[in-house]
Design a protein around this motif. Structure first.
Motif, mmCIF file in Angstrom:
data_model
loop_
_atom_site.group_PDB
_atom_site.id
_atom_site.type_symbol
_atom_site.label_atom_id
_atom_site.label_comp_id
_atom_site.label_asym_id
_atom_site.label_seq_id
_atom_site.Cartn_x
_atom_site.Cartn_y
_atom_site.Cartn_z
ATOM 1 N N ASP A 98 70.976 50.791 -4.373
ATOM 2 C CA ASP A 98 71.104 49.368 -4.043
ATOM 3 C C ASP A 98 70.185 49.008 -2.874
ATOM 4 O OD1 ASP A 98 72.319 46.790 -4.416
ATOM 5 O OD2 ASP A 98 73.462 47.157 -2.580
ATOM 6 N N ALA A 99 70.129 49.859 -1.867
ATOM 7 C CA ALA A 99 69.252 49.609 -0.722
ATOM 8 C C ALA A 99 67.788 49.610 -1.158
ATOM 9 C CB ALA A 99 69.488 50.658 0.364
ATOM 10 N N ALA A 100 67.408 50.537 -2.046
ATOM 11 C CA ALA A 100 66.024 50.587 -2.542
ATOM 12 C C ALA A 100 65.695 49.337 -3.347
ATOM 13 C CB ALA A 100 65.812 51.834 -3.384
ATOM 14 N N ALA A 158 65.193 46.506 -0.948
ATOM 15 C CA ALA A 158 63.924 46.655 -0.228
ATOM 16 C C ALA A 158 62.754 46.244 -1.113
ATOM 17 C CB ALA A 158 63.752 48.107 0.235
ATOM 18 N N ARG A 159 62.789 46.640 -2.389
ATOM 19 C CA ARG A 159 61.715 46.229 -3.308
ATOM 20 C C ARG A 159 61.679 44.721 -3.471
ATOM 21 N NH1 ARG A 159 63.405 50.852 -6.069
ATOM 22 N NH2 ARG A 159 64.748 49.610 -7.440
ATOM 23 N N SER A 201 58.552 42.347 -2.383
ATOM 24 C CA SER A 201 57.889 41.493 -3.373
ATOM 25 C C SER A 201 57.970 40.018 -3.001
ATOM 26 C CB SER A 201 58.475 41.724 -4.760
ATOM 27 O OG SER A 201 59.816 41.286 -4.796
ATOM 28 N N SER A 202 58.899 39.646 -2.120
ATOM 29 C CA SER A 202 59.015 38.241 -1.726
ATOM 30 C C SER A 202 58.064 37.867 -0.592
ATOM 31 C CB SER A 202 60.449 37.931 -1.308
ATOM 32 O OG SER A 202 60.762 38.582 -0.089
ATOM 33 N N VAL A 203 57.424 38.855 0.033
ATOM 34 C CA VAL A 203 56.483 38.577 1.123
ATOM 35 C C VAL A 203 55.177 38.072 0.521
ATOM 36 C CG1 VAL A 203 55.170 39.614 3.015
ATOM 37 C CG2 VAL A 203 57.524 40.316 2.608
#
Length: 129
Positions: free
Chosen positions: A30-32, A35-36, A40-42
């Motif tokens: 869930d943490a990974a 983080a992805r 990807s939102s940046v």
């Protein structure tokens, strides 16, 4: 509880360990995933121009206006005697701050506020404010 499930104590502990490991793997996944999604939102900033992106470069020229004062501008400090006075004033203020804090029962906020003001006065004495 163990009698109801038919597990020995050792088997119950093994089950709990496997369960905890499974929960940890799920938390890691869930943490990974989060983080992805965050990465990807940046937005891509590799080709972004800044407001000064088209500004002309400049170089120091000996005949620039005010260039004779450049070392005076860089050496902004005060004389050694004035610096010694400022240091003595700062040390006196810090002694006062410690005493004031003790008068208020060792109040940390009183000490920190007094210390901050003492440093401001020290910087002003040295010509930096």
């Amino acid at each position: 509880m163990m009698e109801l499930t038919g597990l020995s104590a050792e088997a119950a502990w093994n089950y709990i360990d496997r369960y905890n490991a499974m929960v940890q793997r799920m938390d890691d996944r869930d943490a990974a995933r989060k983080a992805r999604a965050l990465v990807s939102s940046v937005p891509d900033t590799t080709n972004v121009t800044t407001p000064l992106g088209d500004a002309q470069p400049f170089q120091y020229v000996e005949s620039a206006p005010g260039s004779s004062d450049i070392t005076k501008l860089a050496a902004r400090g005060v004389s050694e005697a004035q610096e010694a006075e400022c240091d003595a004033m700062y040390e006196t203020r810090m002694t006062y701050c410690r005493a004031l804090s003790k008068m208020y029962g060792g109040d940390l906020r009183t000490y920190l506020a007094c210390k901050q003001q003492a440093f401001r006065d020290y910087q002003a004495c040295r010509g930096y404010l």
